[in-house]
Design a protein around this motif. Structure first.
Motif, PDB file in Angstrom:
ATOM      1  N   ILE A   5       0.852  -1.196   0.000  1.00  0.00           N
ATOM      2  CA  ILE A   5       0.000   0.000   0.000  1.00  0.00           C
ATOM      3  C   ILE A   5       0.887   1.246   0.000  1.00  0.00           C
ATOM      4  N   LEU A   6       1.965   1.189   0.796  1.00  0.00           N
ATOM      5  CA  LEU A   6       2.898   2.317   0.872  1.00  0.00           C
ATOM      6  C   LEU A   6       3.520   2.590  -0.502  1.00  0.00           C
ATOM      7  N   THR A   7       3.914   1.525  -1.194  1.00  0.00           N
ATOM      8  CA  THR A   7       4.500   1.673  -2.540  1.00  0.00           C
ATOM      9  C   THR A   7       3.491   2.329  -3.473  1.00  0.00           C
ATOM     10  N   SER A   8       2.260   1.855  -3.401  1.00  0.00           N
ATOM     11  CA  SER A   8       1.192   2.402  -4.240  1.00  0.00           C
ATOM     12  C   SER A   8       0.915   3.870  -3.891  1.00  0.00           C
ATOM     13  N   PHE A   9       0.930   4.176  -2.592  1.00  0.00           N
ATOM     14  CA  PHE A   9       0.717   5.569  -2.144  1.00  0.00           C
ATOM     15  C   PHE A   9       1.844   6.462  -2.663  1.00  0.00           C
ATOM     16  N   ASN A  10       3.088   6.010  -2.494  1.00  0.00           N
ATOM     17  CA  ASN A  10       4.241   6.801  -2.942  1.00  0.00           C
ATOM     18  C   ASN A  10       4.200   7.039  -4.446  1.00  0.00           C
ATOM     19  N   HIS A  11       3.763   6.026  -5.179  1.00  0.00           N
ATOM     20  CA  HIS A  11       3.635   6.147  -6.640  1.00  0.00           C
ATOM     21  C   HIS A  11       2.601   7.235  -6.978  1.00  0.00           C
ATOM     22  N   SER A  12       1.461   7.203  -6.273  1.00  0.00           N
ATOM     23  CA  SER A  12       0.404   8.203  -6.511  1.00  0.00           C
ATOM     24  C   SER A  12       0.880   9.610  -6.163  1.00  0.00           C
ATOM     25  N   LEU A  13       1.615   9.709  -5.051  1.00  0.00           N
ATOM     26  CA  LEU A  13       2.132  11.009  -4.620  1.00  0.00           C
ATOM     27  C   LEU A  13       3.155  11.544  -5.626  1.00  0.00           C
ATOM     28  N   THR A  14       4.005  10.658  -6.143  1.00  0.00           N
ATOM     29  CA  THR A  14       4.995  11.046  -7.163  1.00  0.00           C
ATOM     30  C   THR A  14       4.292  11.545  -8.418  1.00  0.00           C
ATOM     31  N   SER A  15       3.243  10.836  -8.817  1.00  0.00           N
ATOM     32  CA  SER A  15       2.463  11.228  -9.998  1.00  0.00           C
ATOM     33  C   SER A  15       1.833  12.611  -9.794  1.00  0.00           C
ATOM     34  N   LEU A  16       1.314  12.842  -8.597  1.00  0.00           N
ATOM     35  CA  LEU A  16       0.702  14.124  -8.246  1.00  0.00           C
ATOM     36  C   LEU A  16       1.738  15.248  -8.347  1.00  0.00           C
ATOM     37  N   ARG A  17       2.920  15.000  -7.761  1.00  0.00           N
ATOM     38  CA  ARG A  17       3.994  16.002  -7.771  1.00  0.00           C
ATOM     39  C   ARG A  17       4.464  16.291  -9.202  1.00  0.00           C
ATOM     40  N   GLU A  18       4.574  15.236 -10.017  1.00  0.00           N
ATOM     41  CA  GLU A  18       5.040  15.424 -11.402  1.00  0.00           C
ATOM     42  C   GLU A  18       4.056  16.284 -12.197  1.00  0.00           C
ATOM     43  N   GLN A  19       2.754  16.054 -11.964  1.00  0.00           N
ATOM     44  CA  GLN A  19       1.748  16.865 -12.660  1.00  0.00           C
ATOM     45  C   GLN A  19       1.813  18.326 -12.217  1.00  0.00           C
ATOM     46  N   VAL A  20       2.095  18.533 -10.925  1.00  0.00           N
ATOM     47  CA  VAL A  20       2.214  19.908 -10.416  1.00  0.00           C
ATOM     48  C   VAL A  20       3.448  20.582 -11.020  1.00  0.00           C
ATOM     49  N   LEU A  21       4.543  19.829 -11.186  1.00  0.00           N
ATOM     50  CA  LEU A  21       5.750  20.401 -11.806  1.00  0.00           C
ATOM     51  C   LEU A  21       5.504  20.722 -13.288  1.00  0.00           C
ATOM     52  N   THR A  22       4.727  19.872 -13.969  1.00  0.00           N
ATOM     53  CA  THR A  22       4.324  20.175 -15.354  1.00  0.00           C
ATOM     54  C   THR A  22       3.529  21.472 -15.385  1.00  0.00           C
ATOM     55  N   MET A  23       2.613  21.582 -14.428  1.00  0.00           N
ATOM     56  CA  MET A  23       1.774  22.780 -14.335  1.00  0.00           C
ATOM     57  C   MET A  23       2.627  24.023 -14.068  1.00  0.00           C
ATOM     58  N   SER A  24       3.670  23.858 -13.247  1.00  0.00           N
ATOM     59  CA  SER A  24       4.531  25.007 -12.928  1.00  0.00           C
ATOM     60  C   SER A  24       5.255  25.492 -14.192  1.00  0.00           C
ATOM     61  N   SER A  25       5.691  24.548 -15.045  1.00  0.00           N
ATOM     62  CA  SER A  25       6.347  24.924 -16.309  1.00  0.00           C
ATOM     63  C   SER A  25       5.380  25.685 -17.209  1.00  0.00           C
ATOM     64  N   MET A  26       4.137  25.222 -17.245  1.00  0.00           N
ATOM     65  CA  MET A  26       3.123  25.881 -18.079  1.00  0.00           C
ATOM     66  C   MET A  26       2.829  27.298 -17.569  1.00  0.00           C
ATOM     67  N   ALA A  27       2.682  27.434 -16.252  1.00  0.00           N
ATOM     68  CA  ALA A  27       2.377  28.745 -15.667  1.00  0.00           C
ATOM     69  C   ALA A  27       3.531  29.717 -15.913  1.00  0.00           C
ATOM     70  N   LYS A  28       4.783  29.214 -15.750  1.00  0.00           N
ATOM     71  CA  LYS A  28       5.968  30.056 -15.999  1.00  0.00           C
ATOM     72  C   LYS A  28       6.014  30.510 -17.458  1.00  0.00           C
ATOM     73  N   LYS A  29       5.707  29.576 -18.364  1.00  0.00           N
ATOM     74  CA  LYS A  29       5.734  29.909 -19.804  1.00  0.00           C
ATOM     75  C   LYS A  29       4.664  30.952 -20.118  1.00  0.00           C
ATOM     76  N   ASN A  30       3.476  30.792 -19.536  1.00  0.00           N
ATOM     77  CA  ASN A  30       2.399  31.766 -19.789  1.00  0.00           C
ATOM     78  C   ASN A  30       2.802  33.162 -19.324  1.00  0.00           C
ATOM     79  N   LEU A  31       3.420  33.212 -18.143  1.00  0.00           N
ATOM     80  CA  LEU A  31       3.868  34.508 -17.622  1.00  0.00           C
ATOM     81  C   LEU A  31       4.946  35.091 -18.542  1.00  0.00           C
ATOM     82  N   GLY A  32       5.897  34.248 -18.959  1.00  0.00           N
ATOM     83  CA  GLY A  32       6.964  34.706 -19.863  1.00  0.00           C
ATOM     84  C   GLY A  32       6.421  35.202 -21.193  1.00  0.00           C
ATOM     85  N   ASP A  33       5.458  34.457 -21.767  1.00  0.00           N
ATOM     86  CA  ASP A  33       4.852  34.870 -23.051  1.00  0.00           C
ATOM     87  C   ASP A  33       4.102  36.195 -22.900  1.00  0.00           C
ATOM     88  N   ALA A  34       3.365  36.335 -21.805  1.00  0.00           N
ATOM     89  CA  ALA A  34       2.594  37.568 -21.573  1.00  0.00           C
ATOM     90  C   ALA A  34       3.533  38.770 -21.478  1.00  0.00           C
TER      91      ALA A  34
END
Length: 204
Positions: A5-34
């Motif tokens: 269960i811990l392995t599965s939880f850590n995997h889900s948490l990693t996936s969550l963090r990776e999506q947030v980091l993707t989102m951070s790149s998108m937000a930074k790019k939007n600010l830079g483009d603006a």
């Protein structure tokens, strides 16, 4: 939690963090483009930042759903609960940053339709402070670096001071001139939006 269960939880948490980091790149790019759209009088870049904000909004919804699924499925302990909730909150702040980028792009489009003003370049140091602040905050999240987090909080004070100084300078120019003031008003709003980006970076 049991090991599997811990392995599965850590995997889900990693996936969550990776999506947030993707989102951070998108937000930074939007600010830079603006901001490039503003500084280079490139309305196509402004339009790109406004359109891309929708993608950030969609990703935030997905992160929110994934975070809720993780909480309901694993019912994590206090420390893990804070990690999941903190990650969801960071996504929320990134979504707000992208909103501010969209607002900057809309003001920039209006400035681009007006005669050029020499004071436009005064916004650059405010933007550079804001971008550095955002970069430090994202770095602090990505690497769990408490020192970078402290630095970002200090930079937010610098950004606030720079925004206030620019505000005063532009108001003084507006008082002294009888020329059209519309571009100056839009620029004051752009500076305020950058200051809000700093606030959200501080939240991160």
């Amino acid at each position: 939690m049991h090991d599997h269960i811990l392995t599965s939880f850590n995997h889900s948490l990693t996936s969550l963090r990776e999506q947030v980091l993707t989102m951070s790149s998108m937000a930074k790019k939007n600010l830079g483009d603006a901001m490039r759209g503003l500084l280079e009088r490139d309305t196509d870049l402004c339009n790109a930042a406004i359109a891309a904000d929708q993608d950030v909004n969609e990703l935030e919804k997905r992160i929110d759903q994934l975070g809720m699924q993780v909480l309901l499925k694993f019912q994590p302990t206090a420390h893990d609960l804070r990690q999941v909730m903190g990650t969801i909150r960071i996504a929320n702040n990134l979504e707000r940053i992208s909103d501010q980028a969209g607002s900057i792009a809309k003001r920039a489009r209006q400035i681009n339709n007006l005669p050029e003003i020499p004071e436009l370049k005064l916004i650059e140091p405010v933007y550079h402070l804001c971008a550095r602040n955002l970069e430090s905050s994202i770095q602090a999240f990505a690497t769990a670096d408490t020192e970078a987090a402290a630095q970002a909080r200090l930079m937010d004070k610098e950004l606030d001071a720079a925004e206030k100084a620019l505000d005063s300078s532009l108001l003084q120019v507006m008082e002294e001139r009888h020329s059209p003031l519309e571009a100056y008003l839009h620029l004051i709003f752009v500076a305020r939006f950058l200051e809000r980006v700093g606030d959200h970076a501080k939240n991160i």
